[in-house]
Design an enzyme around this catalytic site. Structure first.
Site, PDB file in Angstrom:
ATOM      1  N   MET A  57      13.672  23.053  -1.135  1.00 44.21           N
ATOM      2  CA  MET A  57      12.602  22.531  -1.513  1.00 44.21           C
ATOM      3  C   MET A  57      13.390  21.728  -2.009  1.00 44.21           C
ATOM      4  O   MET A  57      12.366  20.581  -2.665  1.00 44.21           O
ATOM      5  CB  MET A  57      11.360  23.632  -2.848  1.00 44.21           C
ATOM      6  CG  MET A  57      10.181  23.106  -3.007  1.00 44.21           C
ATOM      7  SD  MET A  57       9.632  23.506  -4.272  1.00 44.21           S
ATOM      8  CE  MET A  57       8.834  24.778  -3.224  1.00 44.21           C
ATOM      9  N   LYS A 117       0.558  -1.270   0.088  1.00 42.16           N
ATOM     10  CA  LYS A 117       0.182   0.055  -0.115  1.00 42.16           C
ATOM     11  C   LYS A 117       0.708   0.998   0.070  1.00 42.16           C
ATOM     12  O   LYS A 117       2.266   1.504   0.431  1.00 42.16           O
ATOM     13  CB  LYS A 117      -0.872   0.097   0.862  1.00 42.16           C
ATOM     14  CG  LYS A 117      -0.114  -0.044   2.611  1.00 42.16           C
ATOM     15  CD  LYS A 117      -1.326  -0.106   3.891  1.00 42.16           C
ATOM     16  CE  LYS A 117      -0.480   0.394   4.809  1.00 42.16           C
ATOM     17  NZ  LYS A 117      -1.338  -0.403   6.342  1.00 42.16           N
ATOM     18  N   ARG A 163     -11.239   0.515  15.377  1.00 43.94           N
ATOM     19  CA  ARG A 163     -11.541   1.876  14.157  1.00 43.94           C
ATOM     20  C   ARG A 163     -11.668   0.841  13.363  1.00 43.94           C
ATOM     21  O   ARG A 163     -12.991   1.529  12.560  1.00 43.94           O
ATOM     22  CB  ARG A 163      -9.320   1.312  13.649  1.00 43.94           C
ATOM     23  CG  ARG A 163      -8.752   2.267  14.223  1.00 43.94           C
ATOM     24  CD  ARG A 163      -8.999   3.454  13.370  1.00 43.94           C
ATOM     25  NE  ARG A 163      -8.152   4.610  14.298  1.00 43.94           N
ATOM     26  CZ  ARG A 163      -6.557   5.214  14.407  1.00 43.94           C
ATOM     27  NH1 ARG A 163      -6.056   4.584  14.051  1.00 43.94           N
ATOM     28  NH2 ARG A 163      -6.158   5.637  15.467  1.00 43.94           N
ATOM     29  N   TYR A 209      18.232  28.765   3.464  1.00 40.56           N
ATOM     30  CA  TYR A 209      16.762  30.550   4.060  1.00 40.56           C
ATOM     31  C   TYR A 209      17.692  30.479   5.529  1.00 40.56           C
ATOM     32  O   TYR A 209      17.505  29.501   5.713  1.00 40.56           O
ATOM     33  CB  TYR A 209      16.023  29.732   3.533  1.00 40.56           C
ATOM     34  CG  TYR A 209      15.551  29.405   1.843  1.00 40.56           C
ATOM     35  CD1 TYR A 209      15.361  30.829   1.005  1.00 40.56           C
ATOM     36  CD2 TYR A 209      15.232  28.172   1.174  1.00 40.56           C
ATOM     37  CE1 TYR A 209      14.895  30.844   0.139  1.00 40.56           C
ATOM     38  CE2 TYR A 209      14.674  27.853   0.377  1.00 40.56           C
ATOM     39  CZ  TYR A 209      14.685  30.286  -0.481  1.00 40.56           C
ATOM     40  OH  TYR A 209      14.370  29.273  -1.993  1.00 40.56           O
TER      41      TYR A 209
HETATM   42  C1  LIG Z   1      -0.266  -1.199   6.568  1.00 45.80           C
HETATM   43  C2  LIG Z   1      -1.741  -2.593   7.199  1.00 45.80           C
HETATM   44  C3  LIG Z   1      -0.676  -4.316   7.806  1.00 45.80           C
HETATM   45  C4  LIG Z   1       1.493  -4.082   7.456  1.00 45.80           C
HETATM   46  O1  LIG Z   1       1.856  -3.666   8.440  1.00 45.80           O
HETATM   47  P1  LIG Z   1       3.214  -3.998   9.088  1.00 45.80           P
HETATM   48  O2  LIG Z   1       2.884  -2.753  10.062  1.00 45.80           O
HETATM   49  O3  LIG Z   1       3.952  -2.147   7.616  1.00 45.80           O
HETATM   50  O4  LIG Z   1       4.252  -5.149   8.636  1.00 45.80           O
HETATM   51  C5  LIG Z   1      -0.777  -5.409   7.643  1.00 45.80           C
HETATM   52  N1  LIG Z   1      -2.615  -4.998   7.919  1.00 45.80           N
HETATM   53  C6  LIG Z   1      -3.554  -4.116   7.320  1.00 45.80           C
HETATM   54  C7  LIG Z   1      -4.570  -4.242   7.703  1.00 45.80           C
HETATM   55  C8  LIG Z   1      -2.138  -2.693   7.633  1.00 45.80           C
HETATM   56  O5  LIG Z   1      -3.147  -2.216   7.007  1.00 45.80           O
END
Ligand SMILES: *Cc1c(COP(=O)(O)O)cnc(C)c1O
Length: 345
Positions: free
Chosen positions: A297, A33, A118, A251
């Site tokens: 930047m 992700k 959550r 800067y």
């Molecule tokens: C991001 C995520 C993971 C991975 O977590 P890490 O700590 O990076 O291993 C696992 N499960 C879900 C649902 C996530 O959103």
């Protein structure tokens, strides 16, 4: 040009190591992700596939499209389909409501809230969940949870884990009533998997992100692990100059030369997603030289004349300095930075 280097051998090493921890690489869901934690989805996902990873996880359908065809299945963590989706896609479902609105034949893994509070449904809602799946002709193939304190030295992790284990037989029983069998279970993220790596792995899959990229926030008392950072960040020299005692750099003129020195400026800055060092305190790049003055930047300066400079090959230095976590430093890196895959061995 400023660029990111991705070390294939380090990534392979981490994936194989984590595969061992969960009883085989076929059980590893590699998490990609947020542009593969800033590493670059289109470089990282093919590497994972080449190493033998069969399951990947992404945030949304957009990311899933980018890696279509590389894996047996792709778990989509935070997006819902509005129309029929490719056969390999599985949607993580976080509420009963979300189940109600899925197109028929959608493959789903349902999130169980074991304490993070959550997302996810309660164990008491399992029957309703399978009923909806059945009515809507969904393919319910798995159940999962997420631990809020897998990397914390407390009993919280074990409480959640117990709840997840206790849920399994109930889920299997309820599922059967509606004709669902062979459910897959997964709870562990990187920290949970590594923390329990000396024990028998109890789930079908583990979802690992940060550890595949070479990091863990587990305190050393919860186990030491041989992981290797995959990413390094490099700047290319734009110019060099000799400055005299009392000359200032950057800067706000926050750096003042204590003596005459030769400095160089490199083509990378906060616009590339590097956290903005404001010139206060000492922040060092990978060769241990301190940054001189604020990061701009698109540039920063250090002493010396090297043609290329590695900003970091281990983001913990930056994470510590900015009092944040490795994830934060990594995911901020701009998707527009050039990525090069290298072999370290
Ligand atoms: C991001 C995520 C993971 C991975 O977590 P890490 O700590 O990076 O291993 C696992 N499960 C879900 C649902 C996530 O959103």
């Amino acid at each position: 040009m400023a660029h990111i280097q991705l070390d294939f051998d380090a990534y392979q090493h981490n994936l194989l190591y984590l595969g061992k921890c969960c009883g085989g690489i076929e059980r590893l869901i590699a998490v990609f992700k947020d542009n593969a934690y800033g590493h670059g989805l289109s470089q990282i996902a093919p590497m994972a596939a080449a190493v033998g990873v069969r399951l990947g996880a992404v945030k949304n359908c957009e990311e899933a499209h980018q890696i279509d065809g590389l894996f047996e299945s792709i778990l989509i963590l935070a997006d819902l389909p509005t129309q029929a989706s490719p056969d390999s896609w599985i949607f993580a479902i976080h509420s009963l409501e979300a189940l109600q609105n899925l197109p028929p034949n959608t493959r789903v893994h349902v999130n169980i809230d074991t304490g993070m509070h959550r997302n996810g449904i309660l164990v008491d809602e399992l029957e309703s969940a399978f009923k909806i799946c059945s009515n809507k002709q969904l393919k319910c193939e798995g159940l999962f949870t997420h631990f809020h304190s897998a990397d914390v030295l407390s009993s919280d992790f074990f409480v959640q884990k117990e709840r997840f284990e206790a849920m399994k037989p109930i889920a299997i029983r309820e599922a059967k009533k509606f004709g669902y069998e062979n459910l897959k279970f997964h709870g562990a993220n990187s920290a949970a998997l590594l923390r329990e790596s000396n024990k028998k792995f109890m789930d079908d899959y583990a979802r690992c992100g940060i550890a595949t990229y070479g990091y863990t926030d587990l305190p050393p008392s919860l186990g030491k692990h041989d992981l290797r950072p995959v990413l390094s960040l490099w700047g290319k020299k734009m110019s060099s100059r000799k400055i005299e005692k009392g000359d200032c750099v950057g800067y706000g003129a926050t750096f003042e030369a204590p003596a005459s020195m030769v400095i160089s400026t490199y083509d990378l800055g906060y616009g590339d997603g590097v956290f903005r060092y404001n010139g206060k305190g000492v922040l060092r790049v990978a060769n241990t030289k301190p940054l001189l003055g604020r990061i701009s930047m698109d540039s920063f300066s250090i002493e010396g004349e090297d043609d290329e400079v590695c900003i970091f090959n281990d983001v913990r230095e930056f994470a510590n300095f900015f009092d944040t976590i490795t994830y934060d430093i990594l995911t901020k890196l701009s998707p527009f930075l050039l990525r090069k895959v290298i072999r370290s061995s």
